[in-house]
Write an enzyme that holds these catalytic residues in place. Structure first.
Site, PDB file in Angstrom:
ATOM      1  N   ARG A  24      -0.611  -8.866  13.485  1.00 14.08           N
ATOM      2  CA  ARG A  24      -1.238  -7.940  12.346  1.00 14.08           C
ATOM      3  C   ARG A  24      -2.082  -8.657  11.172  1.00 14.08           C
ATOM      4  NH1 ARG A  24       4.181  -5.341  10.642  1.00 14.08           N
ATOM      5  NH2 ARG A  24       3.137  -4.152   9.149  1.00 14.08           N
ATOM      6  N   ARG A  61      12.156  -5.882   5.347  1.00 17.19           N
ATOM      7  CA  ARG A  61      12.241  -4.494   6.062  1.00 17.19           C
ATOM      8  C   ARG A  61      12.564  -4.332   7.410  1.00 17.19           C
ATOM      9  NH1 ARG A  61       6.398  -1.185   5.447  1.00 17.19           N
ATOM     10  NH2 ARG A  61       6.005  -2.926   7.018  1.00 17.19           N
ATOM     11  N   ARG A  84     -10.090   0.574   8.363  1.00 11.86           N
ATOM     12  CA  ARG A  84      -9.754  -0.757   8.865  1.00 11.86           C
ATOM     13  C   ARG A  84     -10.630  -1.848   9.611  1.00 11.86           C
ATOM     14  NH1 ARG A  84      -4.100   0.107   8.855  1.00 11.86           N
ATOM     15  NH2 ARG A  84      -2.665  -1.861   9.473  1.00 11.86           N
ATOM     16  N   LYS A 144       1.022  -1.342  -0.053  1.00 14.67           N
ATOM     17  CA  LYS A 144      -0.055  -0.079  -0.135  1.00 14.67           C
ATOM     18  C   LYS A 144       0.824   1.412   0.006  1.00 14.67           C
ATOM     19  CE  LYS A 144      -2.259  -1.134   3.842  1.00 14.67           C
ATOM     20  NZ  LYS A 144      -1.375  -2.527   4.056  1.00 14.67           N
ATOM     21  N   ARG A 188      11.388  -1.287  11.678  1.00 15.10           N
ATOM     22  CA  ARG A 188      10.093  -0.841  12.188  1.00 15.10           C
ATOM     23  C   ARG A 188       9.685  -1.942  13.277  1.00 15.10           C
ATOM     24  NH1 ARG A 188       5.067   0.072   8.226  1.00 15.10           N
ATOM     25  NH2 ARG A 188       3.717  -1.247   9.724  1.00 15.10           N
TER      26      ARG A 188
HETATM   27  P1  AP5 Z   1       4.626  -1.543   1.874  1.00 19.61           P
HETATM   28  O1  AP5 Z   1       4.376  -0.845   0.896  1.00 19.61           O
HETATM   29  O2  AP5 Z   1       5.063  -0.655   3.238  1.00 19.61           O
HETATM   30  O3  AP5 Z   1       3.275  -2.165   2.539  1.00 19.61           O
HETATM   31  P2  AP5 Z   1       2.138  -1.874   3.147  1.00 19.61           P
HETATM   32  O4  AP5 Z   1       0.884  -2.567   2.726  1.00 19.61           O
HETATM   33  O5  AP5 Z   1       2.153  -0.396   3.334  1.00 19.61           O
HETATM   34  O6  AP5 Z   1       2.409  -2.615   4.470  1.00 19.61           O
HETATM   35  P3  AP5 Z   1       2.419  -2.061   6.000  1.00 19.61           P
HETATM   36  O7  AP5 Z   1       3.344  -2.893   6.907  1.00 19.61           O
HETATM   37  O8  AP5 Z   1       2.622  -0.402   6.194  1.00 19.61           O
HETATM   38  O9  AP5 Z   1       1.081  -2.352   6.435  1.00 19.61           O
HETATM   39  P4  AP5 Z   1       0.285  -2.395   7.705  1.00 19.61           P
HETATM   40  O10 AP5 Z   1      -1.260  -2.172   7.171  1.00 19.61           O
HETATM   41  O11 AP5 Z   1       0.245  -3.465   8.664  1.00 19.61           O
HETATM   42  O12 AP5 Z   1       0.545  -1.056   8.492  1.00 19.61           O
HETATM   43  P5  AP5 Z   1       0.105   0.636   8.973  1.00 19.61           P
HETATM   44  O13 AP5 Z   1       1.346   1.243   8.943  1.00 19.61           O
HETATM   45  O14 AP5 Z   1      -1.054   0.664   7.922  1.00 19.61           O
HETATM   46  O15 AP5 Z   1       5.724  -2.785   1.670  1.00 19.61           O
HETATM   47  C1  AP5 Z   1       6.099  -3.423   2.588  1.00 19.61           C
HETATM   48  C2  AP5 Z   1       7.441  -3.891   2.150  1.00 19.61           C
HETATM   49  O16 AP5 Z   1       7.713  -4.766   0.959  1.00 19.61           O
HETATM   50  C3  AP5 Z   1       8.448  -2.634   2.094  1.00 19.61           C
HETATM   51  O17 AP5 Z   1       9.857  -3.000   2.756  1.00 19.61           O
HETATM   52  C4  AP5 Z   1       8.482  -2.551   0.629  1.00 19.61           C
HETATM   53  O18 AP5 Z   1       9.559  -1.939   0.055  1.00 19.61           O
HETATM   54  C5  AP5 Z   1       8.228  -4.171   0.093  1.00 19.61           C
HETATM   55  N1  AP5 Z   1       7.651  -4.349  -1.264  1.00 19.61           N
HETATM   56  C6  AP5 Z   1       6.508  -3.309  -1.382  1.00 19.61           C
HETATM   57  N2  AP5 Z   1       6.075  -3.960  -2.920  1.00 19.61           N
HETATM   58  C7  AP5 Z   1       6.889  -4.686  -3.047  1.00 19.61           C
HETATM   59  C8  AP5 Z   1       6.977  -5.584  -4.377  1.00 19.61           C
HETATM   60  N3  AP5 Z   1       6.267  -5.597  -5.549  1.00 19.61           N
HETATM   61  N4  AP5 Z   1       8.007  -6.518  -4.620  1.00 19.61           N
HETATM   62  C9  AP5 Z   1       8.868  -6.765  -3.461  1.00 19.61           C
HETATM   63  N5  AP5 Z   1       8.748  -5.929  -2.184  1.00 19.61           N
HETATM   64  C10 AP5 Z   1       7.990  -4.773  -2.298  1.00 19.61           C
HETATM   65  O19 AP5 Z   1      -0.258   0.168  10.338  1.00 19.61           O
HETATM   66  C11 AP5 Z   1       0.643   0.053  11.244  1.00 19.61           C
HETATM   67  C12 AP5 Z   1      -0.126   0.038  12.664  1.00 19.61           C
HETATM   68  O20 AP5 Z   1      -0.855   1.339  12.825  1.00 19.61           O
HETATM   69  C13 AP5 Z   1      -1.181  -1.128  12.817  1.00 19.61           C
HETATM   70  O21 AP5 Z   1      -0.832  -2.379  13.247  1.00 19.61           O
HETATM   71  C14 AP5 Z   1      -2.251  -0.523  13.881  1.00 19.61           C
HETATM   72  O22 AP5 Z   1      -1.571  -0.514  15.115  1.00 19.61           O
HETATM   73  C15 AP5 Z   1      -2.202   1.007  13.543  1.00 19.61           C
HETATM   74  N6  AP5 Z   1      -2.980   1.592  12.551  1.00 19.61           N
HETATM   75  C16 AP5 Z   1      -2.897   2.184  11.529  1.00 19.61           C
HETATM   76  N7  AP5 Z   1      -3.977   2.526  10.876  1.00 19.61           N
HETATM   77  C17 AP5 Z   1      -4.936   2.024  11.718  1.00 19.61           C
HETATM   78  C18 AP5 Z   1      -6.281   2.386  11.858  1.00 19.61           C
HETATM   79  N8  AP5 Z   1      -7.103   2.772  10.617  1.00 19.61           N
HETATM   80  N9  AP5 Z   1      -7.008   1.744  12.822  1.00 19.61           N
HETATM   81  C19 AP5 Z   1      -6.398   1.261  13.876  1.00 19.61           C
HETATM   82  N10 AP5 Z   1      -5.306   1.187  13.896  1.00 19.61           N
HETATM   83  C20 AP5 Z   1      -4.458   1.361  12.729  1.00 19.61           C
HETATM   84 MG    MG Z   2       2.285   0.922   4.839  1.00 17.90          MG
END
Ligand code: AP5
Ligand code: MG
Length: 196
Positions: free
Chosen positions: A144, A127, A88, A13, A133
């Site tokens: 997660r 990562r 979410r 994402k 992270r």
């Molecule tokens: P990346 O692009 O970072 O993937 P992502 O889908 O953004 O994954 P996240 O880990 O950020 O998702 P998440 O939903 O768990 O975390 P969030 O920050 O929203 O890619 C991942 C890795 O893969 C990177 O290293 C990238 O380089 C690599 N990659 C990407 N594409 C690739 C490809 N095609 N090929 C190879 N490698 C690739 O949430 C974190 C925490 O915040 C949650 O757990 C929760 O506690 C809280 N939170 C956030 N939003 C909410 C909400 N709305 N409600 C409640 N809690 C929330």
């Molecule tokens: Mg993300």
């Protein structure tokens, strides 16, 4: 234009968001990035969120809905937004609908990035080694992913019921290849004015 980038942790994402947001001419709003910035600043919100994020659980709906309500009221979001990591839960999706409805808008499109679990884990562990992270350990990733399956995936059913287009995109392959697949399914600029 309100577009939601949807998918499990590690599905890409954040990686894909900048290109999509630039194409649409709207800000990329990522709740995870906002929360990590608050943790970094040591704000009251950051102190509340940090242990929950480290445990791989979701922040309360009330809190995140308040945060997003004020973020979407900022001037740069007047033309719309690309949402990453929000909504979410079904409660968050309903709150977003109500907020948008009060402004005569609605979610226009949802993109679901589909990536198998073993590839997700591989990406997140890579990562962890590169960026450190706090929630990128194998154990926390498992929690997660469970939170995604139990609380977040039902949001897709909500959008389907509301007749919002949900486009599934194969998220495996090169970053550029995935970007091409998303761009192929994005509304063309001449359609943006007609979307409602
Ligand atoms: P990346 O692009 O970072 O993937 P992502 O889908 O953004 O994954 P996240 O880990 O950020 O998702 P998440 O939903 O768990 O975390 P969030 O920050 O929203 O890619 C991942 C890795 O893969 C990177 O290293 C990238 O380089 C690599 N990659 C990407 N594409 C690739 C490809 N095609 N090929 C190879 N490698 C690739 O949430 C974190 C925490 O915040 C949650 O757990 C929760 O506690 C809280 N939170 C956030 N939003 C909410 C909400 N709305 N409600 C409640 N809690 C929330
Ligand atoms: Mg993300």
């Amino acid at each position: 234009m309100i577009v939601v980038l949807f998918g499990p942790p590690g599905s890409g994402k954040g990686t894909q968001a900048a290109g999509v947001a630039a194409h649409l001419g709207v800000p990329h709003i990522a709740t995870g990035d906002m929360l990590r910035a608050e943790v970094e600043r040591g704000s009251a919100l950051g102190r509340e969120a940090a242990p929950i994020m480290e445990a791989g659980q979701l922040i309360s709906d009330d809190l995140i809905i308040r945060v997003m309500g004020s973020r979407l009221a900022e001037p740069d979001a007047a033309a719309g937004a690309l949402l990453d990591g929000f909504p979410r839960t079904v409660a968050q999706a309903e709150a977003l609908d109500a907020l948008l409805r009060s402004r005569g808008r609605a979610v226009d499109e949802v993109f679901l990035l589909q990536v198998p679990d073993d590839v997700l884990l591989e990406r997140v562990l890579k990562r962890a080694a590169e960026e450190g992270r706090a929630d990128d350990t194998a154990a926390t990733f498992g929690r997660r992913l469970a939170a995604y399956r139990d609380e977040t995936e039902p949001v897709l059913g909500h959008y389907r019921r509301e007749r919002v287009p949900v486009v599934t995109v194969d998220g495996v392959g090169t970053v550029e290849g995935v970007a091409e697949r998303i761009h192929a399914a994005l509304p063309r600029p001449h359609q943006l004015g007609q979307a409602s």
